[in-house]
Write an enzyme that holds these catalytic residues in place. Structure first.
Site, short mmCIF file in Angstrom:
data_model
loop_
_atom_site.label_atom_id
_atom_site.label_comp_id
_atom_site.label_asym_id
_atom_site.label_seq_id
_atom_site.Cartn_x
_atom_site.Cartn_y
_atom_site.Cartn_z
N SER A 98 0.62 -1.32 -0.03
CA SER A 98 0.11 0.05 -0.04
C SER A 98 0.77 1.14 -0.04
O SER A 98 1.67 1.37 -0.86
CB SER A 98 -0.96 -0.25 1.22
OG SER A 98 -2.24 0.96 0.94
N ASP A 244 -5.55 2.77 -3.97
CA ASP A 244 -6.95 2.80 -3.43
C ASP A 244 -7.18 4.14 -2.53
O ASP A 244 -8.36 4.41 -2.42
CB ASP A 244 -7.02 1.69 -2.48
CG ASP A 244 -5.99 1.53 -1.33
OD1 ASP A 244 -5.11 2.23 -1.31
OD2 ASP A 244 -6.32 0.78 -0.54
#
Ligand code: MG
Length: 454
Positions: A98, A244
């Site tokens: 991430s 995201d």
């Protein structure tokens, strides 16, 4: 040597130290063990150079466990979630760390319809990994592998299906996009092209060689802010490496804070559909004001994307996300999706005809104050109880104890919770000005110190 971090969000560690191909293979085996033989798993990764080895290791573990693999290659996490749902797969393994720097990699595990594993599922998976002793398939029962390269085009189509593309495209917005050389590099310009935008794309090579510290927060986005000013763009978008999360820079080149992504997208959604919104307990109150204007409610879950996704499904929320720049559109998949955020923010700009700074100015602004203090195991519960008592006769106070305690007051809110991973207590407050927020934090800190001294 740093330790492997195993949490409800998945696994993360430093490449070649805590995280090795062996760990990736073992976690894939543990995940396979939670599925039936002959199940199918989507396998994806972000752009990190270490992803190739970890993806191969995970693939070996899945196949050898008798699970079929659809390898969709380098894609965004929301793209992987959409494909898991679209292909009726039984789950997904996404190799990504991430927003963490290149030294890290990790694994996220998704449910059949796309969201991250629930906390309970994640705990079971971690326990299965610790227990080890995986049973491998025999020679005739090995999983089969195939590839699928349709993720980006399907993702763009799915996002465009959420809106009237022409409304946005006719505005010919000028956009600067910073994809941090991550997984958003290919698919995001495809979307912006469909939305008629004139795009300056910085950090646009999907190399995983992150051009700046990857977390999309103010101190890391000076290049984007400068480019927005220089090119007189309408908006700047920054993604994290697995795309995201999304944060915004206004037309004056100002970083406007990651909380505004969800707030502005929610305003866009509620302008056409009414229903409950889902977010976590740490997210700004801005979304409550927006929902109240539309006559709708905001439901709050403990922090963690999987918890918001679960709440969203349970209560039938029409939209939601997290204040860290993560918007979740359940029509696609209950994961944070920067592409959905981009589409909804652009639609808001198009439909209102206002600039981003004007839209931001319309939303009541709040100040956050955060602190943490040492707190031995077990004491957090006593503090929470004492805080609840102290605020029990506060007028119009609303209490939420889903995760520690959050108290909403007319002037703001304050929350207190023990960390799950460290012996500390976190105190957050948000109010219309910093002085009030600070007073709320100090009041709770004093109670915590009194408990410690008693
Ligand atoms: Mg991310």
């Amino acid at each position: 040597m740093s330790e492997l971090i195993v949490s409800v969000s998945g696994v993360r560690g430093t490449v070649g130290e805590a995280l090795t191909p062996q760990v990736a293979c073992d976690f894939a085996c543990a995940f396979a063990a939670s599925l039936s033989r002959g199940a199918t798993v989507v396998l994806a990764r972000d752009t990190r150079p270490s992803g190739a080895a970890f993806s191969a290791a995970a693939r070996a573990g899945l196949l050898a466990s008798g699970v079929n693999v659809i390898d969709i290659g380098v894609v965004t996490t929301p793209g992987a979630a959409l494909m898991t749902k679209t292909l009726n797969a039984d789950g997904a393994v996404v190799i990504t760390a991430s927003h963490n720097p290149i030294e890290y990699n990790g694994m996220k595990f998704l449910q059949p319809d796309g969201p991250a594993l629930t906390a309970e599922q994640a705990n079971r998976l971690a326990q299965a990994w610790r227990d080890g002793g995986f049973r491998f398939a025999d020679a005739r029962s090995q999983g089969k592998a195939r590839t699928d390269d349709s993720t980006h085009s399907r993702h763009v189509e799915a996002v465009c299906d959420l809106l009237d593309v022409g409304t946005v495209a006719e505005k010919r917005f000028r956009v600067v996009l910073d994809s941090i050389n991550g997984a958003g590099c290919i698919v995001t310009p495809m979307l912006l092209d469909r939305l008629g935008c004139e795009v300056l794309h910085i950090n646009s090579e999907p190399t995983g060689d992150f051009a700046h510290t990857p977390e999309p927060v103010e101190q890391n986005l000076s290049q984007l802010c400068g480019a927005v000013r220089e090119h007189k763009a309408d908006v700047g978008f920054a993604q994290d490496p697995d795309a995201d999360r999304l944060v915004l820079v206004d037309e004056q080149g100002r970083f406007i804070g990651e909380e505004y992504t969800l707030a502005l997208a929610a305003a866009d959604v509620l302008a056409r559909r009414k229903g409950d919104l889902a977010t976590n307990l740490a997210t700004s109150r801005m979304i409550d004001d927006i929902a109240a204007d539309a006559g709708c409610r905001v439901l709050r879950s403990p922090t963690g994307e999987a918890n918001v996704a679960e709440l969203m499904a349970r209560e039938g929320c029409i939209f939601g996300g997290e204040g860290n720049g993560g918007v979740m559109e359940p029509e696609l998949a209950r994961v944070r999706d920067s592409l959905v955020g981009i589409a909804y923010v652009l639609r808001r700009l198009a439909e209102t005809g206002k600039t981003l700074s004007e839209l931001v100015a319309e939303i009541p602004s709040y100040q956050f104050v955060k602190t943490k203090l040492p707190c031995p195991q077990g004491r957090a519960e006593q503090v929470v109880k004492a805080v609840r008592e102290d605020f029990s006769d506060a007028p119009d106070a609303r209490f939420n104890d889903a995760d520690g305690l959050r108290i909403d007051l007319p002037v703001g809110w304050v929350s207190v919770r023990g960390s799950n991973t460290e012996p500390i207590l976190r105190i957050f407050a948000e109010a219309g000005n910093e002085k009030i927020a600070d007073e709320l934090v100090q009041r709770v800190r004093q109670i915590a110190e009194n408990v410690a001294a008693s």
